[in-house]
Design a protein around this motif. Structure first.
Motif, PDB file in Angstrom:
ATOM      1  N   HIS A 502       0.800  -1.223   0.000  1.00 57.09           N
ATOM      2  CA  HIS A 502       0.000   0.000   0.000  1.00 57.09           C
ATOM      3  C   HIS A 502       0.829   1.266   0.000  1.00 57.09           C
ATOM      4  O   HIS A 502       0.283   2.356   0.020  1.00 57.09           O
ATOM      5  CB  HIS A 502      -0.909  -0.011   1.231  1.00 57.09           C
ATOM      6  CG  HIS A 502      -0.110  -0.167   2.487  1.00 57.09           C
ATOM      7  ND1 HIS A 502       0.358  -1.391   2.909  1.00 57.09           N
ATOM      8  CD2 HIS A 502       0.350   0.733   3.364  1.00 57.09           C
ATOM      9  CE1 HIS A 502       1.061  -1.216   4.014  1.00 57.09           C
ATOM     10  NE2 HIS A 502       1.081   0.055   4.308  1.00 57.09           N
ATOM     11  N   TRP A 506      -2.860   4.665  -1.220  1.00 56.61           N
ATOM     12  CA  TRP A 506      -3.829   4.202  -0.235  1.00 56.61           C
ATOM     13  C   TRP A 506      -5.067   5.069  -0.399  1.00 56.61           C
ATOM     14  O   TRP A 506      -5.147   6.160   0.116  1.00 56.61           O
ATOM     15  CB  TRP A 506      -3.260   4.298   1.183  1.00 56.61           C
ATOM     16  CG  TRP A 506      -4.047   3.461   2.130  1.00 56.61           C
ATOM     17  CD1 TRP A 506      -3.811   2.160   2.444  1.00 56.61           C
ATOM     18  CD2 TRP A 506      -5.224   3.830   2.854  1.00 56.61           C
ATOM     19  NE1 TRP A 506      -4.767   1.703   3.318  1.00 56.61           N
ATOM     20  CE2 TRP A 506      -5.646   2.696   3.581  1.00 56.61           C
ATOM     21  CE3 TRP A 506      -5.976   5.000   2.950  1.00 56.61           C
ATOM     22  CZ2 TRP A 506      -6.774   2.698   4.409  1.00 56.61           C
ATOM     23  CZ3 TRP A 506      -7.104   5.006   3.762  1.00 56.61           C
ATOM     24  CH2 TRP A 506      -7.482   3.863   4.487  1.00 56.61           C
ATOM     25  N   ARG A 534       4.248   9.690  -3.225  1.00 47.20           N
ATOM     26  CA  ARG A 534       4.747   8.752  -2.220  1.00 47.20           C
ATOM     27  C   ARG A 534       6.137   8.240  -2.604  1.00 47.20           C
ATOM     28  O   ARG A 534       6.958   7.947  -1.731  1.00 47.20           O
ATOM     29  CB  ARG A 534       3.766   7.598  -2.029  1.00 47.20           C
ATOM     30  CG  ARG A 534       2.548   7.983  -1.188  1.00 47.20           C
ATOM     31  CD  ARG A 534       1.495   6.912  -1.217  1.00 47.20           C
ATOM     32  NE  ARG A 534       0.407   7.153  -0.285  1.00 47.20           N
ATOM     33  CZ  ARG A 534       0.230   6.493   0.861  1.00 47.20           C
ATOM     34  NH1 ARG A 534       1.071   5.554   1.211  1.00 47.20           N
ATOM     35  NH2 ARG A 534      -0.781   6.768   1.645  1.00 47.20           N
ATOM     36  N   LYS A 544       6.947   8.460   5.154  1.00 40.25           N
ATOM     37  CA  LYS A 544       5.747   9.160   4.676  1.00 40.25           C
ATOM     38  C   LYS A 544       4.746   9.485   5.785  1.00 40.25           C
ATOM     39  O   LYS A 544       3.877  10.345   5.622  1.00 40.25           O
ATOM     40  CB  LYS A 544       5.110   8.407   3.515  1.00 40.25           C
ATOM     41  CG  LYS A 544       4.060   7.355   3.841  1.00 40.25           C
ATOM     42  CD  LYS A 544       2.645   7.881   3.948  1.00 40.25           C
ATOM     43  CE  LYS A 544       1.871   7.013   4.887  1.00 40.25           C
ATOM     44  NZ  LYS A 544       0.622   7.500   5.381  1.00 40.25           N
ATOM     45  N   LEU A 545       4.846   8.824   6.932  1.00 37.99           N
ATOM     46  CA  LEU A 545       3.798   8.992   7.950  1.00 37.99           C
ATOM     47  C   LEU A 545       3.583  10.445   8.382  1.00 37.99           C
ATOM     48  O   LEU A 545       2.437  10.875   8.518  1.00 37.99           O
ATOM     49  CB  LEU A 545       4.072   8.101   9.168  1.00 37.99           C
ATOM     50  CG  LEU A 545       4.065   6.587   8.925  1.00 37.99           C
ATOM     51  CD1 LEU A 545       4.314   5.835  10.229  1.00 37.99           C
ATOM     52  CD2 LEU A 545       2.751   6.122   8.328  1.00 37.99           C
ATOM     53  N   ASN A 548       0.875  12.645   6.112  1.00 33.07           N
ATOM     54  CA  ASN A 548      -0.590  12.663   6.130  1.00 33.07           C
ATOM     55  C   ASN A 548      -1.237  11.918   7.287  1.00 33.07           C
ATOM     56  O   ASN A 548      -2.440  11.731   7.287  1.00 33.07           O
ATOM     57  CB  ASN A 548      -1.145  12.148   4.791  1.00 33.07           C
ATOM     58  CG  ASN A 548      -0.795  10.692   4.542  1.00 33.07           C
ATOM     59  OD1 ASN A 548      -0.062  10.084   5.299  1.00 33.07           O
ATOM     60  ND2 ASN A 548      -1.323  10.144   3.467  1.00 33.07           N
ATOM     61  N   ASP A 549      -0.458  11.507   8.271  1.00 32.47           N
ATOM     62  CA  ASP A 549      -1.095  10.886   9.429  1.00 32.47           C
ATOM     63  C   ASP A 549      -1.361  11.897  10.534  1.00 32.47           C
ATOM     64  O   ASP A 549      -2.130  11.615  11.451  1.00 32.47           O
ATOM     65  CB  ASP A 549      -0.268   9.705   9.932  1.00 32.47           C
ATOM     66  CG  ASP A 549      -0.538   8.474   9.085  1.00 32.47           C
ATOM     67  OD1 ASP A 549      -1.570   7.828   9.287  1.00 32.47           O
ATOM     68  OD2 ASP A 549       0.257   8.192   8.170  1.00 32.47           O
TER      69      ASP A 549
ATOM     70  N   PRO B  60      -8.511  13.474  11.318  1.00 30.28           N
ATOM     71  CA  PRO B  60      -8.261  13.793   9.913  1.00 30.28           C
ATOM     72  C   PRO B  60      -8.620  12.609   9.024  1.00 30.28           C
ATOM     73  O   PRO B  60      -8.800  11.483   9.510  1.00 30.28           O
ATOM     74  CB  PRO B  60      -6.760  14.070   9.861  1.00 30.28           C
ATOM     75  CG  PRO B  60      -6.200  13.426  11.067  1.00 30.28           C
ATOM     76  CD  PRO B  60      -7.276  13.396  12.094  1.00 30.28           C
ATOM     77  N   LEU B  61      -8.704  12.912   7.760  1.00 30.61           N
ATOM     78  CA  LEU B  61      -8.925  11.884   6.746  1.00 30.61           C
ATOM     79  C   LEU B  61      -8.022  10.686   7.025  1.00 30.61           C
ATOM     80  O   LEU B  61      -6.827  10.855   7.256  1.00 30.61           O
ATOM     81  CB  LEU B  61      -8.534  12.503   5.408  1.00 30.61           C
ATOM     82  CG  LEU B  61      -8.843  11.744   4.159  1.00 30.61           C
ATOM     83  CD1 LEU B  61     -10.326  11.867   3.848  1.00 30.61           C
ATOM     84  CD2 LEU B  61      -8.050  12.314   3.003  1.00 30.61           C
ATOM     85  N   ALA B  63      -5.532   7.974   6.546  1.00 25.35           N
ATOM     86  CA  ALA B  63      -4.486   7.985   5.525  1.00 25.35           C
ATOM     87  C   ALA B  63      -3.890   6.618   5.243  1.00 25.35           C
ATOM     88  O   ALA B  63      -3.087   6.462   4.336  1.00 25.35           O
ATOM     89  CB  ALA B  63      -3.379   8.941   5.945  1.00 25.35           C
ATOM     90  N   GLY B  64      -4.248   5.618   6.015  1.00 27.71           N
ATOM     91  CA  GLY B  64      -3.711   4.285   5.758  1.00 27.71           C
ATOM     92  C   GLY B  64      -2.287   4.145   6.243  1.00 27.71           C
ATOM     93  O   GLY B  64      -1.767   5.003   6.936  1.00 27.71           O
TER      94      GLY B  64
END
Ligand code: SF4
Lengths: 712, 65
Positions: A502, A506, A534, A544-545, A548-549, B60-61, B63-64
């Protein structure tokens, strides 16, 4: 502790290349067959095009292997690189390493993005990328000693195979006084008996006074490592500061680091609380949305899933700072202290377990029909110690369990073991067999694609049903998300370059829950932008976390919140401040696009990389069996009648399964058309001449490859 | 009174998470909230009633991995 000896067989003293704007501009090559060690300058045009990290790895691999190279040929290379931004303390996720090799599972390049300090330490020791080729007769330890400016090769005798103990022993051996100076890469004792071997990358946790691990898990890199007879690769480096990368604009770098880290410190406690629970918050959320794989991806939900989610692990994880890179504010790399395994060689002893993350919980828990957090810890611990990928292990054993329950395989084939879903002891026994190199575990260790062939040929199992339920694509086992109701994520898995992981895309929630991309073109756009962006993390040496986490408080006011544009802007600033190469957010995608397309061409060079290989098992697309259809009958009936305008009156369930399948499979093919077009590929999935020229990767051998594949 | 993303809001008997989100702007990508420390996902938004004095964070959205 067992006695071991390391006999020095090669020592090369070198002048350490200075770091300039995130780069050393040098590569290190170790040939294990000839024991030759070489240091080369990296050409500016390679730097310009491939950026670093995965880009460098792929370039050096491309030049090492031919289209005929197999994973166990000596010329197959293992490449490890951080990237120009890697090694920035305090920048969230700022210290990753990217590993590539030709995978035993897929025959094409596999890449894995991993924490621990190895990549940054290797760079600070003078090398943007390490390439290891050849095969050693004796067991080898490679030392990259940036403090003493020496590369050494040792023949090892008496060293344990067990990664957990080995890393601790070598850390102690190479810098007893300052263990934090050491990062060890090793695999474990099962890697040589299976094709699912992972690599463990360490860092020394000064507070807990112990070695910690992160895994380059996917695709059997550990198997290649073991086959080359490498016991360990060790990097030794001293102090690290924000100046270590010698950034072009120190103040700008410090500023953007402060902004990003500050935001995470403020918002993570209000958002996903990753500093407390890691990625285990995903377990209940996936379960509630019917996306948690249960019983080999057959179902997406289970009433006991709360037993293996954040509410439980929050109390099991050892409290304290858990960054797998120095000062990473997300600090999500949790572990469990004083766990006592109930099977295997560590039975009854207290051990520290690094993990579990969501993927391990879902793969080795719910997907096996087990909702016991301690069983998952034991699977996690032994997979790491034995050098096995928890994702391929989880997905692989889930496949075996479904085959067993369907009667495709029986106790006669499993050596008397009941491998029904939920059988914890026998799942663990499979791991122990992989280490001992015996029994049915040896077959499971070959991965799903080979298992399917063995079950059909030797056990007379039905090949067609195994094709539908064996969750692999391109030979790689699926990571742990249910995709049946998200066409975009089916594309995210089926068209992922290395196979269904993923990390490229994702899109499940955007697509399935929010219906944000209703058309094929919308989905194709997402399957362009997200994989490219990504990819960029892997070029630069980042995780990457933090992108957007944890997101800015005003992110939801943005029309495209999934892109987290404020952070994209910060990443552009971060890149500019270190490298001095001024970039805007719009420049990041084209950077990745060149490497992304180059990797697709690499697949083509290896005999893959065309449309026929971007396939999915039907389990990833829709219900395979009647009971699977019945379990979500309203949803599937609605899909047939509303989306495909099928009159289902009087239809048997089996007939509905067949009709739905026809429609859903056709839809996936349509998606491929749209995505290939958006990416600038032919309808056979090959980058066009125009695309490779636009991206500046029209090297003579690339053009020849295209010509040989009918693209001119 | 309830607290939503650290801002005070009026509470009324029987208000659900769905109703709360409908009153707020830009919540169309919300798939989970934290209600008094516990996760609540979108399939339960219609049926989950918010108690008085609740503390809610809109996540938040997703994100996986
Ligand atoms: S976000 Fe988590 S996985 Fe990524 S670098 Fe930080 S601690 Fe490691």
């Amino acid at each position: 502790m067992a006695e071991f000896t390391l006999k020095e067989i090669k020592s090369l003293e070198y002048v350490r290349p200075e770091i300039e704007k995130g780069y050393t501009d040098h590569s290190l090559h170790v040939d294990l067959s000839s024991k030759e060690v070489k240091i080369n300058a990296i050409e500016p045009k390679v730097k310009e095009k491939f950026i670093g990290g995965k880009g460098y790895d792929l370039w050096f691999m491309w030049n090492s292997v031919s289209g005929k190279t197999k994973w166990n040929d000596p010329e197959n290379a293992i490449c490890i690189a951080s990237g120009p931004l890697g090694g920035t303390p305090g920048y969230p996720g700022g210290g990753k390493s990217i590993v590539t090799t030709i995978s035993p599972l897929t025959g094409i390049p596999i890449d894995s993005n991993v924490g621990g300090y190895f990549g940054p330490y290797t760079k600070f020791s003078g090398f943007d990328v390490l390439q290891i080729t050849g095969k050693s007769d004796a067991q080898i330890v490679v030392l990259i000693d940036g403090i003493d400016s020496k590369i050494k090769l040792y023949e090892a005798e008496g060293l344990t195979d067990d990664s957990y103990t080995l890393s601790a022993q070598l850390t102690d051996y190479f810098d007893k006084e300052k263990p934090v100076n050491i990062s060890v890469v090793s695999t474990g004792s099962a890697a040589k008996h299976t094709e699912l071997g992972c690599l463990n990358f360490t860092w020394f946790d000064a507070k807990r006074k112990r070695v910690r691990y992160k895994q380059a898990g996917r695709g059997g890199i550990g198997t290649v490592f073991a086959h080359k007879n490498i016991k360990a690769v060790v990097a030794r480096w001293g102090s690290v500061s924000m100046k270590s990368n010698n950034p072009a604009d120190f103040d700008a770098m410090k500023n953007v680091t402060k902004l990003h880290a500050g935001e995470i410190n403020e918002l993570d406690p209000k958002q996903n609380r990753m500093a407390l629970v890691g990625t285990t918050h995903l377990v209940p959320i996936m379960n509630d949305h019917d996306c948690l794989p249960v019983n080999n991806f057959k179902y997406g939900q289970h009433p006991e899933a709360h037993n293996i989610g954040e509410a439980v692990y929050e109390h099991i994880f050892d409290k304290g700072f858990d960054g797998c890179w120095r000062g990473c504010a997300v600090a999500c790399a949790h572990g469990v202290k004083d766990f006592v395994p109930f099977t295997g060689p560590y039975k009854g002893q207290k051990v520290f377990v690094d993990g579990p993350e969501y993927e391990t919980v879902a793969g080795c828990g719910s997907n096996l029909g087990v909702f016991d957090p301690f069983f998952i810890l034991e699977m996690n611990f032994y997979c790491d110690t034995y050098g096995l990928d928890t994702i391929s292990i989880g997905t692989g054993i889930a496949f075996v369990m479904e085959c067993f329950e369907m009667g495709l395989i029986t106790k006669e084939h499993t050596g008397g073991m009941d491998l029904s879903f939920g059988n914890r002891l026998n799942a663990l026994e499979l791991l122990h067999q992989m280490v001992r190199g015996e029994g049915f575990g040896m077959i499971v260790g070959k991965g799903i694609r080979k298992m399917k062939a063995i079950f059909a040929k030797d056990f007379g199992a039905d090949a067609a049903i195994m094709q539908d339920i064996g969750m692999e694509s391109k030979g790689l086992e699926f990571s742990e998300y249910m995709t049946k109701e998200s066409l975009a994520q089916q594309g995210g898995y089926g068209m992922a370059l290395k196979g269904p992981q993923h990390d490229e895309a994702w899109l499940i929630f955007l697509d399935m829950v929010h219906n944000f991309m209703p058309t094929f073109e919308n989905k194709a756009e997402a399957l362009h932008w997200f994989p490219m962006f990504r990819t960029w993390f892997g070029l630069c040496g980042l995780c990457k976390l933090p992108w957007n986490d944890i997101v800015p408080e005003d992110n939801r006011q943005n029309p495209e919140p999934a892109k987290v544009v404020k952070h994209v802007g910060w990443y552009a600033d971060f890149f500019s401040s270190i490298t001095g190469r001024k970039v805007s957010p719009d420049d990041l995608i084209p950077m990745s696009e060149a490497v992304y397309n180059f990797q697709r061409l690499f697949n083509l060079k290896m005999g893959y990389g065309t449309r026929e290989f971007d396939t999915l098992p039907y389990r990833a697309v829709g219900p395979v069996t009647v009971d699977e259809y019945l379990s979500r009958i309203e949803r599937y009936d609605k899909d047939l009648t509303e989306n495909y305008k099928v009159d289902i009156t009087g239809m048997e369930i089996a007939q509905k399964v067949a009709v739905l399948r026809k429609h859903r499979e056709a839809r996936y093919e349509q998606l491929k058309d749209a995505v290939y077009k958006r990416r600038g590929w032919t309808s056979n999935g090959i980058p066009t001449v125009e695309t490779v020229k636009r991206l500046g990767i029209d090297f003579p051998d690339v053009m020849e490859l295209l010509k040989a594949n009918g693209v001119e | 009174m309830i607290t939503v993303d650290e801002k005070k809001m009026e509470w009324h008997q029987g208000i659900t998470i769905r109703e709360l989100l409908d009153m707020l702007e830009n919540t169309q990508f919300c798939a989970a909230v934290r209600l008094n420390g516990k996760l609540v996902s979108s399939p339960s938004f219609d049926t989950t009633k918010i108690p008085d004095n609740a503390v809610i964070y809109i996540l938040p959205l997703i994100a996986g991995g």
